[in-house]
Write an enzyme that holds these catalytic residues in place. Structure first.
Site, PDB file in Angstrom:
ATOM      1  N   SER A 165     -19.206 -40.237 -28.130  1.00  0.00           N
ATOM      2  CA  SER A 165     -20.494 -39.825 -27.541  1.00  0.00           C
ATOM      3  C   SER A 165     -20.363 -39.548 -26.053  1.00  0.00           C
ATOM      4  O   SER A 165     -19.532 -40.174 -25.372  1.00  0.00           O
ATOM      5  CB  SER A 165     -21.518 -40.953 -27.733  1.00  0.00           C
ATOM      6  OG  SER A 165     -22.734 -40.627 -27.087  1.00  0.00           O
ATOM      7  N   TYR A 211     -23.821 -49.615 -26.848  1.00  0.00           N
ATOM      8  CA  TYR A 211     -23.532 -48.431 -27.662  1.00  0.00           C
ATOM      9  C   TYR A 211     -22.353 -47.666 -27.053  1.00  0.00           C
ATOM     10  O   TYR A 211     -21.387 -47.328 -27.742  1.00  0.00           O
ATOM     11  CB  TYR A 211     -24.793 -47.553 -27.732  1.00  0.00           C
ATOM     12  CG  TYR A 211     -24.587 -46.221 -28.414  1.00  0.00           C
ATOM     13  CD1 TYR A 211     -24.347 -46.141 -29.787  1.00  0.00           C
ATOM     14  CD2 TYR A 211     -24.635 -45.029 -27.684  1.00  0.00           C
ATOM     15  CE1 TYR A 211     -24.163 -44.917 -30.411  1.00  0.00           C
ATOM     16  CE2 TYR A 211     -24.451 -43.803 -28.299  1.00  0.00           C
ATOM     17  CZ  TYR A 211     -24.215 -43.756 -29.672  1.00  0.00           C
ATOM     18  OH  TYR A 211     -24.022 -42.534 -30.283  1.00  0.00           O
TER      19      TYR A 211
HETATM   20  P1  NDP Z   1     -27.901 -39.989 -38.226  1.00  0.00           P
HETATM   21  O1  NDP Z   1     -28.680 -41.255 -38.121  1.00  0.00           O
HETATM   22  O2  NDP Z   1     -28.585 -38.757 -38.676  1.00  0.00           O
HETATM   23  O3  NDP Z   1     -26.615 -40.234 -39.148  1.00  0.00           O
HETATM   24  C1  NDP Z   1     -25.910 -41.441 -39.121  1.00  0.00           C
HETATM   25  C2  NDP Z   1     -25.120 -41.544 -40.400  1.00  0.00           C
HETATM   26  O4  NDP Z   1     -24.371 -42.773 -40.381  1.00  0.00           O
HETATM   27  C3  NDP Z   1     -25.980 -41.558 -41.628  1.00  0.00           C
HETATM   28  O5  NDP Z   1     -25.388 -40.722 -42.594  1.00  0.00           O
HETATM   29  C4  NDP Z   1     -25.938 -43.001 -42.088  1.00  0.00           C
HETATM   30  O6  NDP Z   1     -25.977 -43.042 -43.508  1.00  0.00           O
HETATM   31  C5  NDP Z   1     -24.573 -43.414 -41.598  1.00  0.00           C
HETATM   32  N1  NDP Z   1     -24.427 -44.854 -41.477  1.00  0.00           N
HETATM   33  C6  NDP Z   1     -25.092 -45.726 -40.697  1.00  0.00           C
HETATM   34  N2  NDP Z   1     -24.688 -46.984 -40.920  1.00  0.00           N
HETATM   35  C7  NDP Z   1     -23.723 -46.895 -41.879  1.00  0.00           C
HETATM   36  C8  NDP Z   1     -22.931 -47.837 -42.563  1.00  0.00           C
HETATM   37  N3  NDP Z   1     -23.013 -49.171 -42.317  1.00  0.00           N
HETATM   38  N4  NDP Z   1     -22.055 -47.398 -43.484  1.00  0.00           N
HETATM   39  C9  NDP Z   1     -21.942 -46.080 -43.764  1.00  0.00           C
HETATM   40  N5  NDP Z   1     -22.673 -45.144 -43.169  1.00  0.00           N
HETATM   41  C10 NDP Z   1     -23.558 -45.556 -42.231  1.00  0.00           C
HETATM   42  O7  NDP Z   1     -27.281 -39.781 -36.790  1.00  0.00           O
HETATM   43  P2  NDP Z   1     -26.162 -38.784 -36.214  1.00  0.00           P
HETATM   44  O8  NDP Z   1     -25.846 -37.721 -37.166  1.00  0.00           O
HETATM   45  O9  NDP Z   1     -26.616 -38.431 -34.874  1.00  0.00           O
HETATM   46  O10 NDP Z   1     -24.930 -39.780 -36.067  1.00  0.00           O
HETATM   47  C11 NDP Z   1     -23.601 -39.428 -36.408  1.00  0.00           C
HETATM   48  C12 NDP Z   1     -22.654 -39.908 -35.327  1.00  0.00           C
HETATM   49  O11 NDP Z   1     -22.887 -39.157 -34.148  1.00  0.00           O
HETATM   50  C13 NDP Z   1     -22.834 -41.378 -34.929  1.00  0.00           C
HETATM   51  O12 NDP Z   1     -21.566 -41.975 -34.790  1.00  0.00           O
HETATM   52  C14 NDP Z   1     -23.549 -41.291 -33.594  1.00  0.00           C
HETATM   53  O13 NDP Z   1     -23.286 -42.415 -32.800  1.00  0.00           O
HETATM   54  C15 NDP Z   1     -22.925 -40.024 -33.035  1.00  0.00           C
HETATM   55  N6  NDP Z   1     -23.651 -39.411 -31.929  1.00  0.00           N
HETATM   56  C16 NDP Z   1     -24.919 -38.913 -32.102  1.00  0.00           C
HETATM   57  C17 NDP Z   1     -25.608 -38.349 -31.043  1.00  0.00           C
HETATM   58  C18 NDP Z   1     -26.996 -37.823 -31.174  1.00  0.00           C
HETATM   59  O14 NDP Z   1     -27.612 -37.481 -30.144  1.00  0.00           O
HETATM   60  N7  NDP Z   1     -27.547 -37.705 -32.364  1.00  0.00           N
HETATM   61  C19 NDP Z   1     -24.977 -38.244 -29.707  1.00  0.00           C
HETATM   62  C20 NDP Z   1     -23.643 -38.771 -29.648  1.00  0.00           C
HETATM   63  C21 NDP Z   1     -23.008 -39.326 -30.715  1.00  0.00           C
HETATM   64  P3  NDP Z   1     -26.663 -44.176 -44.413  1.00  0.00           P
HETATM   65  O15 NDP Z   1     -27.842 -44.714 -43.663  1.00  0.00           O
HETATM   66  O16 NDP Z   1     -27.036 -43.431 -45.667  1.00  0.00           O
HETATM   67  O17 NDP Z   1     -25.578 -45.165 -44.652  1.00  0.00           O
END
Ligand code: NDP
Length: 244
Positions: free
Chosen positions: A142, A155
């Protein structure tokens, strides 16, 4: 033929946001995608959408807090498609809050999902990559780790831990494995959903104003994946033009 065509790409956190967009884009470009997340019905619907469009997808309920689930995801890729070319360590949570709030359980949750989850993925895929003689880790970190801002401290720390271990992994990987980190800036996804109300309001406001769509990050991941075997894209930052 595109370098993506025929590659087997496993993605954690594929049920929404960046993971979902990455699955759709890579499948459209001919990859066989292996989807992991906890919400099985979302994965099922995504796989059906990919297959309807002529792509190939497998899925398994995957909680990255469970080491066995990561092994299961890698096994699924090999059982279904005979190999695994890429593991995208994307699952993540952003439970941001000021340190003074002492939300220690949320700190631990972020360490478990954002850091240990990526480590479990490495533990599952690295021996397989070694055996195959090829493999590519793409870890999603990030911009929170590049410009440290209040309330995002823990985070950012988990994300920078992944940045560090990815560089160490790259150096240990030798000449046949590739390691990429992608640092998204503010991206329009469901990430804010699990935040505390006051934090959520603030982030949603910024998301509405400046966030980029998740396929902007998917394109960066595709860029790293589509390079020829000897080319390792190390570090990509993709943020909204308007982000500080
Ligand atoms: P979302 O919340 O849309 O997606 C997060 C995903 O992670 C979901 O598919 C969720 O699936 C999964 N997840 C969460 N906990 C678990 C777990 N214990 N086991 C397996 N899967 C898990 O957010 P983003 O798409 O934004 O996030 C994706 C990545 O991008 C993350 O690592 C986030 O930190 C990073 N990021 C995002 C930014 C933003 O502005 N959006 C900026 C910088 C980085 P489910 O709940 O079905 O398990």
């Amino acid at each position: 033929m595109s370098e993506i065509e025929g590659k087997v790409v496993a993605i954690t956190g594929a049920s929404s946001g960046i993971g979902e967009a990455t699955a759709l884009l890579l499948a459209e470009r001919g990859a066989k995608v292996v989807l992991g997340a906890r919400r099985l019905e979302r994965l099922q619907a995504l796989a059906a959408r990919i297959e309807k469009a002529g792509g190939q997808a497998a899925y398994a309920r995957t909680d990255v807090k469970r080491r066995a689930d990561l092994s299961g995801l890698v096994d699924l890729a090999r059982d279904r498609y005979g190999k695994i070319d890429v593991l995208v360590g994307n699952a993540g949570i952003g439970l941001i809050s000021p340190l003074d709030d002492l939300r220690v359980e949320e700190w631990e949750e972020m360490i478990d999902v954002n850091l240990k989850g990526v480590l479990y993925g490495i533990a599952a895929a690295l021996p397989v990559f070694r055996q195959q003689g090829f493999g590519h880790f793409v870890n999603i970190v990030s911009t929170a780790g590049l410009r440290i801002v209040p309330s995002q401290t823990v985070y950012a720390a988990t994300k920078n831990a992944v940045r560090t271990l990815s560089e160490g992994l790259r150096q240990e990987a030798g000449d046949s494995l590739r390691v990429t980190v992608v640092s998204p800036g503010l991206t329009r996804t469901e990430l804010a959903d699990s935040m505390a109300p006051e934090m959520k309001a603030q982030i949603l406001d910024s998301m509405t104003k400046i966030a980029i769509p998740p396929d902007a990050i998917a394109r960066a991941i595709a860029f790293a994946v589509e390079q020829p075997a000897g080319v390792d894209v190390g570090d990509i930052v993709v943020r909204p033009t308007a982000q500080n």
